[in-house]
Scaffold this motif. Sequence first.
Motif, PDB file in Angstrom:
ATOM      1  N   THR A  99     -44.233  12.071 -26.839  1.00 25.33           N
ATOM      2  CA  THR A  99     -43.623  13.399 -26.905  1.00 25.33           C
ATOM      3  C   THR A  99     -43.753  13.916 -28.330  1.00 25.33           C
ATOM      4  O   THR A  99     -43.262  13.292 -29.274  1.00 25.33           O
ATOM      5  N   PRO A 101     -43.291  16.524 -31.618  1.00 21.05           N
ATOM      6  CA  PRO A 101     -42.067  17.054 -32.228  1.00 21.05           C
ATOM      7  C   PRO A 101     -41.529  18.314 -31.536  1.00 21.05           C
ATOM      8  O   PRO A 101     -40.329  18.566 -31.556  1.00 21.05           O
ATOM      9  N   ASP A 102     -42.415  19.080 -30.907  1.00 21.98           N
ATOM     10  CA  ASP A 102     -41.958  20.300 -30.220  1.00 21.98           C
ATOM     11  C   ASP A 102     -41.425  20.007 -28.820  1.00 21.98           C
ATOM     12  O   ASP A 102     -41.074  20.921 -28.072  1.00 21.98           O
ATOM     13  N   GLY A 103     -41.373  18.718 -28.446  1.00 20.55           N
ATOM     14  CA  GLY A 103     -40.836  18.325 -27.152  1.00 20.55           C
ATOM     15  C   GLY A 103     -41.854  18.264 -26.028  1.00 20.55           C
ATOM     16  O   GLY A 103     -41.530  17.881 -24.909  1.00 20.55           O
ATOM     17  N   ARG A 104     -43.076  18.624 -26.318  1.00 20.47           N
ATOM     18  CA  ARG A 104     -44.123  18.610 -25.279  1.00 20.47           C
ATOM     19  C   ARG A 104     -44.709  17.221 -25.098  1.00 20.47           C
ATOM     20  O   ARG A 104     -45.024  16.540 -26.072  1.00 20.47           O
ATOM     21  N   THR A 106     -47.546  14.749 -24.815  1.00 16.81           N
ATOM     22  CA  THR A 106     -48.868  14.827 -25.419  1.00 16.81           C
ATOM     23  C   THR A 106     -49.674  13.592 -25.068  1.00 16.81           C
ATOM     24  O   THR A 106     -49.175  12.471 -25.174  1.00 16.81           O
TER      25      THR A 106
END
Length: 133
Positions: A99, A101-104, A106
Amino acid sequence: MSSKKSVAAPLPLAREAVDVPAVFAERFNSGQPHAVAEMYEAGAVFVSPDGTVADSPESIARANASFLALGLPITVRPRQVYAAGDTALLIVDWVIDGTAPDGRPTHIEGTATDVARRGTDGVWRYVIDRPAG
């Protein structure tokens, strides 16, 4: 009472061609851009997935920065390492997964085709780094 700062031990560099991928992963996973930069010899090139060539320490650092900025670990699995004297061809499967840093979620993966060279100091460093093979 004196306060001592903990100083991290220096990360090792590759002394054998076969160790280059694991040493790169350890340095990448440290999150320290300078540790990754030490994996490249002077004059090295980084060829990005879109074919753009980074051919200076600054441009190679920028190319690696986008991967490092994800804050996710890289896992490497060497397929083949062929050494001829002081030059080696490395074929390495790699994955960056987790995950961001932007919460997505990856997931990035590839098979790198790299060339490394042993320097006069006995350390193997990248001459050509092509993460997209």
